[in-house]
Design an enzyme around this catalytic site. Structure first.
Site, PDB file in Angstrom:
ATOM      1  N   HIS A  97      41.877  41.250  30.515  1.00 44.13           N
ATOM      2  CA  HIS A  97      40.492  41.343  30.979  1.00 44.13           C
ATOM      3  C   HIS A  97      39.591  40.424  30.152  1.00 44.13           C
ATOM      4  O   HIS A  97      39.765  40.294  28.940  1.00 44.13           O
ATOM      5  CB  HIS A  97      39.980  42.772  30.838  1.00 44.13           C
ATOM      6  CG  HIS A  97      40.361  43.671  31.979  1.00 44.13           C
ATOM      7  ND1 HIS A  97      40.175  43.311  33.302  1.00 44.13           N
ATOM      8  CD2 HIS A  97      40.900  44.919  31.996  1.00 44.13           C
ATOM      9  CE1 HIS A  97      40.584  44.310  34.084  1.00 44.13           C
ATOM     10  NE2 HIS A  97      41.035  45.279  33.319  1.00 44.13           N
TER      11      HIS A  97
ATOM     12  N   CYS B 161      39.875  36.066  34.094  1.00 45.91           N
ATOM     13  CA  CYS B 161      38.873  35.745  35.106  1.00 45.91           C
ATOM     14  C   CYS B 161      37.798  34.823  34.538  1.00 45.91           C
ATOM     15  O   CYS B 161      37.509  34.830  33.348  1.00 45.91           O
ATOM     16  CB  CYS B 161      38.219  37.019  35.630  1.00 45.91           C
ATOM     17  SG  CYS B 161      39.340  38.113  36.516  1.00 45.91           S
TER      18      CYS B 161
ATOM     19  N   ARG C 224      40.078  31.691  37.960  1.00 43.52           N
ATOM     20  CA  ARG C 224      40.913  32.017  36.814  1.00 43.52           C
ATOM     21  C   ARG C 224      40.849  30.896  35.785  1.00 43.52           C
ATOM     22  O   ARG C 224      40.872  29.714  36.134  1.00 43.52           O
ATOM     23  CB  ARG C 224      42.378  32.226  37.229  1.00 43.52           C
ATOM     24  CG  ARG C 224      42.588  33.407  38.152  1.00 43.52           C
ATOM     25  CD  ARG C 224      42.275  34.738  37.475  1.00 43.52           C
ATOM     26  NE  ARG C 224      42.519  35.853  38.396  1.00 43.52           N
ATOM     27  CZ  ARG C 224      41.592  36.374  39.175  1.00 43.52           C
ATOM     28  NH1 ARG C 224      40.362  35.871  39.167  1.00 43.52           N
ATOM     29  NH2 ARG C 224      41.888  37.390  39.969  1.00 43.52           N
TER      30      ARG C 224
END
Length: 270
Positions: free
Chosen positions: A176, A250, A259
């Site tokens: 993340h 991300c 990405r």
């Protein structure tokens, strides 16, 4: 009698209720707006602050558990096959041969926590510790890239089907960038030449950042292939087999539109 007949009786019109109705509606609406604002604020605080605190605490504890176990019970070297005279070598069954493949690779050791081992095939089974000195990052690496069982717990996820750390191929990871521990929050700060280490029960492997792909499509699966190369931007990637490390997250921040990809290559003998 006439004087009394001429007296005027005052008439009172009750209009206060009507005047108060709009005010009450405005007050009720204001209360509803404030309540919604407080709820939204609490949701933002939970998502941006509490999930980070919770996930980071679990990730730190997992790292401590892994490294404590590795220090207590270091890897056991593969058994040495017994010396067999040439005259009887042909009668030795295959089962006495060492349990190491011709490439020297061995299966990943399952982590141990709370006195019980967990299968390395479990989606949340952490098996390695990732360290990026430039970012001050230390995070456990777990099998799979499931949000619920891996990424949302503050772990870095290992893409299924990609190589093991230190082995030929592409050891591909995801994490993340925002919320839930956000281990890859500052991945964009890495530059060519930065070192990244991956510790397992068996060894510690060092990779050196080689290429950075600032933005690509979420479905650009070429970046995690054994010989990584972007399918969207073919000028990024490699042409020959090797031992690669791929980090994906991300981009831009607080968005999952694209990405960000960082590639590193294994440093021999480190």
């Amino acid at each position: 009698m006439r004087a009394r007949g001429r007296e005027r009786v005052p008439v009172v019109v009750q209009s206060l209720g009507r005047r108060r109705t709009p005010a009450r509606l405005l007050w009720t609406a204001a209360e509803a707006v404030v309540t919604c604002g407080v709820v939204l604020l609490l949701l933002v605080v939970h998502q941006l602050w509490w999930t980070n605190q919770e996930a980071r605490a679990e990730a730190r504890e997992q790292v401590r558990v892994l490294e404590r176990e590795w220090d207590i019970s270091p890897p056991v070297p593969p058994p040495v096959p017994p010396l067999v005279p040439p005259s009887v070598s042909s009668s030795v069954p295959p089962s006495v041969s060492p349990s190491v493949s011709s490439s020297g690779s061995s299966p990943l050791s399952p982590p141990v926590g709370g006195g019980e081992s967990r299968s390395s095939s479990a989606p949340s089974a952490a098996f390695a510790v990732l360290r990026i000195p430039r970012l001050g990052l230390t995070a456990p690496v777990a099998h799979g890239v499931s949000k619920r069982s891996v990424l949302d717990r503050g772990y870095v996820g290992h893409y299924p089907g990609t190589a093991a750390p230190g082995r030929s191929g592409n050891f591909a990871l995801a994490g993340h960038r925002n919320t839930h521990g956000e281990p890859f929050r500052y991945l964009d700060r890495l530059v060519k030449g930065d070192e990244i280490s991956v510790r397992t029960r068996d060894a510690t492997y060092t990779y050196r950042v080689d290429q950075i792909l600032p933005r690509t499509a979420p479905r650009d699966v070429g970046v995690i292939r054994a010989v990584p190369r972007s399918l969207v931007k073919p000028s990024y990637g490699y042409d020959a087999p090797g031992a690669y490390l791929t980090l994906t997250t991300c981009t831009p921040e607080f968005s999952s539109a694209y990405r960000l990809v960082v590639w590193a290559t294994l440093v021999p003998g480190r």
